[in-house]
Design a protein around this motif. Structure first.
Motif, PDB file in Angstrom:
ATOM      1  N   THR A 116       0.832  -1.208   0.000  1.00  0.00           N
ATOM      2  CA  THR A 116       0.000   0.000   0.000  1.00  0.00           C
ATOM      3  C   THR A 116       0.863   1.252   0.000  1.00  0.00           C
ATOM      4  O   THR A 116       0.577   2.222  -0.719  1.00  0.00           O
ATOM      5  N   ASN A 117       1.930   1.232   0.799  1.00  0.00           N
ATOM      6  CA  ASN A 117       2.814   2.396   0.858  1.00  0.00           C
ATOM      7  C   ASN A 117       3.489   2.652  -0.488  1.00  0.00           C
ATOM      8  O   ASN A 117       3.670   3.807  -0.898  1.00  0.00           O
ATOM      9  N   LYS A 124       1.227   9.682  -4.756  1.00  0.00           N
ATOM     10  CA  LYS A 124       1.673  10.973  -4.234  1.00  0.00           C
ATOM     11  C   LYS A 124       2.658  11.657  -5.184  1.00  0.00           C
ATOM     12  O   LYS A 124       2.579  12.875  -5.404  1.00  0.00           O
ATOM     13  N   ASP A 125       3.587  10.859  -5.718  1.00  0.00           N
ATOM     14  CA  ASP A 125       4.584  11.429  -6.635  1.00  0.00           C
ATOM     15  C   ASP A 125       3.910  12.008  -7.868  1.00  0.00           C
ATOM     16  O   ASP A 125       4.267  13.104  -8.334  1.00  0.00           O
ATOM     17  N   ASP A 239      -6.278  21.456  -4.920  1.00  0.00           N
ATOM     18  CA  ASP A 239      -7.309  20.669  -4.232  1.00  0.00           C
ATOM     19  C   ASP A 239      -7.185  19.187  -4.582  1.00  0.00           C
ATOM     20  O   ASP A 239      -7.344  18.315  -3.702  1.00  0.00           O
ATOM     21  N   THR A 240      -6.925  18.921  -5.837  1.00  0.00           N
ATOM     22  CA  THR A 240      -6.746  17.525  -6.256  1.00  0.00           C
ATOM     23  C   THR A 240      -5.561  16.898  -5.531  1.00  0.00           C
ATOM     24  O   THR A 240      -5.625  15.743  -5.070  1.00  0.00           O
ATOM     25  N   TYR A 241      -4.480  17.649  -5.405  1.00  0.00           N
ATOM     26  CA  TYR A 241      -3.295  17.151  -4.704  1.00  0.00           C
ATOM     27  C   TYR A 241      -3.610  16.870  -3.229  1.00  0.00           C
ATOM     28  O   TYR A 241      -3.264  15.804  -2.692  1.00  0.00           O
ATOM     29  N   ASN A 242      -4.282  17.825  -2.565  1.00  0.00           N
ATOM     30  CA  ASN A 242      -4.613  17.649  -1.141  1.00  0.00           C
ATOM     31  C   ASN A 242      -5.528  16.454  -0.919  1.00  0.00           C
ATOM     32  O   ASN A 242      -5.357  15.683   0.038  1.00  0.00           O
ATOM     33  N   ASN A 243      -6.520  16.301  -1.792  1.00  0.00           N
ATOM     34  CA  ASN A 243      -7.430  15.158  -1.665  1.00  0.00           C
ATOM     35  C   ASN A 243      -6.683  13.847  -1.838  1.00  0.00           C
ATOM     36  O   ASN A 243      -6.956  12.859  -1.144  1.00  0.00           O
ATOM     37  N   THR A 244      -5.753  13.847  -2.737  1.00  0.00           N
ATOM     38  CA  THR A 244      -4.947  12.643  -2.958  1.00  0.00           C
ATOM     39  C   THR A 244      -4.112  12.327  -1.720  1.00  0.00           C
ATOM     40  O   THR A 244      -4.027  11.170  -1.288  1.00  0.00           O
ATOM     41  N   SER A 247      -6.488  10.998   1.140  1.00  0.00           N
ATOM     42  CA  SER A 247      -7.020   9.648   0.914  1.00  0.00           C
ATOM     43  C   SER A 247      -5.932   8.591   1.069  1.00  0.00           C
ATOM     44  O   SER A 247      -6.152   7.533   1.667  1.00  0.00           O
ATOM     45  N   THR A 248      -4.768   8.864   0.578  1.00  0.00           N
ATOM     46  CA  THR A 248      -3.679   7.886   0.690  1.00  0.00           C
ATOM     47  C   THR A 248      -3.169   7.795   2.121  1.00  0.00           C
ATOM     48  O   THR A 248      -2.805   6.713   2.594  1.00  0.00           O
ATOM     49  N   GLU A 249      -3.187   8.919   2.829  1.00  0.00           N
ATOM     50  CA  GLU A 249      -2.727   8.910   4.209  1.00  0.00           C
ATOM     51  C   GLU A 249      -3.675   8.086   5.085  1.00  0.00           C
ATOM     52  O   GLU A 249      -3.250   7.329   5.948  1.00  0.00           O
ATOM     53  N   ASP A 250      -4.972   8.235   4.890  1.00  0.00           N
ATOM     54  CA  ASP A 250      -5.954   7.484   5.657  1.00  0.00           C
ATOM     55  C   ASP A 250      -5.822   5.984   5.405  1.00  0.00           C
ATOM     56  O   ASP A 250      -5.969   5.179   6.328  1.00  0.00           O
ATOM     57  N   SER A 251      -5.542   5.630   4.181  1.00  0.00           N
ATOM     58  CA  SER A 251      -5.414   4.214   3.859  1.00  0.00           C
ATOM     59  C   SER A 251      -4.246   3.582   4.627  1.00  0.00           C
ATOM     60  O   SER A 251      -4.367   2.546   5.244  1.00  0.00           O
ATOM     61  N   GLY A 252      -3.130   4.240   4.636  1.00  0.00           N
ATOM     62  CA  GLY A 252      -1.968   3.735   5.358  1.00  0.00           C
ATOM     63  C   GLY A 252      -2.181   3.761   6.868  1.00  0.00           C
ATOM     64  O   GLY A 252      -1.705   2.884   7.587  1.00  0.00           O
ATOM     65  N   LYS A 253      -2.933   4.752   7.341  1.00  0.00           N
ATOM     66  CA  LYS A 253      -3.174   4.877   8.775  1.00  0.00           C
ATOM     67  C   LYS A 253      -3.982   3.699   9.300  1.00  0.00           C
ATOM     68  O   LYS A 253      -3.699   3.153  10.372  1.00  0.00           O
TER      69      LYS A 253
END
Length: 503
Positions: A116-117, A124-125, A239-244, A247-253
């Protein structure tokens, strides 16, 4: 009566004990009395320390108790490293639970998080690259706004210059054509043709200049809207970057929380002592499936409490902070000190084993306590209830053990160095409204005592003595002690018990 018949052996034993104790008491009280030929007894007014107390028996318990458990459940017990009676220190391993399945689950969770990471990092990149490109585009577009306006202005001015040149050439051609006198000549025809050509060029240049001016005016009027549109486009990408990122941070959390939970469960399979002390209970065995119950109990045997049951008649006299005098079989005649630590507000339940009250005129509480007045709270009739009282032991002793019995005197009141006389020396007047003693003032010829009635007030009372106040008596005075009512003999008690049905 039915109870007595059912417990006749106990009654006889109690009667025997009572008679022996009575004999001891008579000997103690008689120590301060004198007797004459007339059988009148006297006692000396002395200063004593008198105490009112509630007597009881209690049990030693650990002042601090740790119940060892684990949050890891549903696993097999692999090892138990302690037995009852072992001494342990904080951090010692008490038991080991099976962590094999948890370890496998942890490995799978870590692998899943790694995948996932990796995917998250790629996402993210990509979002970061898109945002950086959007920033560059915004900067370029904002720079182009004023550049385009300037270019439009320059083109407009250039077109105006061209138009002015066309006008000058046109006017010069008209003047030249007008200067030719022969209108039929070839020269005039050519000059007139040039005029027409220049006229068309002048009109074209005029239209071009007007068009260039319109373009310039349009860019100037649209400048703020253009800048806003460029910035809005960039903000959309932000906004698209922040949403990305979110969402990815929550998944890893979520997956990391799963890993942390598994790690805590694995840590919980090594069960350690949370405090130093004596192991007093071990409740699991190797091979058991652990279900979350208490694995072991560790008691701090460096400090003790004593728990006792006080009946409802005495409980309102007990309060936190009261002094307690403690004796044990293990410490002999040594008096230990304690303090009432806690009084339960809720009744424990009905007590059993009636040893309270009096037998043959003897208050059994007197067995417990020296010169203190006491009520004996080992029990009461089956309709009575008791309340748990906890007493902190203030006098350490290496002779004490958990579960030992303590004899307790909970001090309700204590007066030191007060004038006192035997309890029976204080009499009530005929009206029953005041008290007096008969002070010995001399001896008659027949050997009887001369006496004087002295009015007194009573202070604190113990089992044997009464404090005398406001009396005028002095230490060393002699007072008459009227003979107490005759007690039943041991033989009488045995005969009475035998009449209940024999032993």
């Amino acid at each position: 009566m039915k109870w007595i018949k059912e417990h006749k052996k106990v009654c006889i034993i109690i009667a025997i004990v009572a008679v022996v104790v009575i004999a001891i008491i008579i000997g103690v009280v008689s120590g301060g009395k004198k007797q004459t030929d007339s059988n009148e007894e006297t006692a000396t007014v002395e200063k004593r320390t008198l105490m009112e107390s509630v007597s009881a028996t209690g049990t030693f318990v650990a002042a601090d108790e740790e119940k060892i458990t684990s949050d890891t459940t549903g696993v097999e017990v692999l090892a138990v490293n302690v037995e009852v009676g072992d001494r342990v220190s904080a951090g010692d391993v008490i038991a080991v639970l099976d962590s094999a399945d948890l370890q496998d689950n942890l490995a799978d969770a870590k692998e899943s998080l790694a995948d996932t990471n990796e995917q998250t990092q790629r996402t993210k990149d990509s979002a970061k690259r898109n945002l950086e490109q959007a920033g560059k585009t915004r900067d370029e577009d904002l720079a182009d706004v004023d550049t385009n306006i300037q270019d439009a202005y320059d083109e407009w001015q250039s077109a105006e210059n061209n138009y002015n040149e066309s006008v000058a050439a046109y006017n010069e051609a008209v003047a030249m054509a007008n200067s030719i006198m022969d209108k039929t000549s070839t020269a005039y025809t050519n000059a007139n043709s040039q005029v027409n050509t220049l006229k068309r060029q002048m009109d074209t240049d005029r239209r071009t200049a007007d068009s260039r001016k319109s373009s310039y005016d349009r860019l100037v009027s649209q400048r703020e809207d253009t800048i806003k549109r460029i910035n809005d486009t960039y903000q959309d990408q932000v906004d698209t970057y922040n949403n990305t990122m979110d969402s990815t941070e929550d998944s890893g959390k979520t997956q990391q929380e799963r890993i942390d939970d598994l790690q805590e469960q694995i840590d919980g399979t090594v069960v350690k002592a949370t405090a130093s002390g004596l192991v007093t209970a071990v409740n699991v065995e190797v091979g058991d499936t652990y279900n979350g119950s208490v694995i072991a109990v560790i008691d701090n045997v460096d400090s003790f409490d004593i728990t006792t049951e006080i009946d409802e008649y005495d409980i309102n006299s007990i309060a936190v902070g009261q002094e307690v005098v403690i004796k044990t079989n293990a410490t002999g005649d040594e008096e230990l000190s304690g303090t009432v630590k806690k009084v339960s507000p809720i009744a424990t339940g009905s007590s059993s084993g009636d040893l309270s009250g009096s037998l043959g005129g003897l208050d059994l509480g007197s067995i417990m306590g020296g010169s203190g007045s006491s009520s004996f709270s080992t029990g009461s009739n089956n309709d009575d209830v008791t309340f748990t009282v906890t007493i902190a032991l203030n006098t350490p002793s290496d002779k004490l053990r958990i579960g030992m019995t303590a004899k307790l005197n909970i001090v309700l009141q204590k007066n030191a160095d007060v004038l006192s006389v035997p309890y029976n020396a204080v009499q009530t007047d005929d009206e029953g409204t005041s008290y007096y003693v008969q002070k010995v003032t001399g001896t008659n010829e027949d050997g009887t005592y001369k006496t004087k009635k002295i009015k007194v007030d009573k202070g604190i009372e113990s089992d044997y003595y009464t404090e005398i106040i406001n009396s005028g008596l002095e230490e060393g005075d002699q007072v008459i002690v009227p003979a107490a009512e005759k007690q039943n003999s041991l033989e009488d008690m045995i005969n009475q018990s035998s009449s209940m049905g024999g032993v």
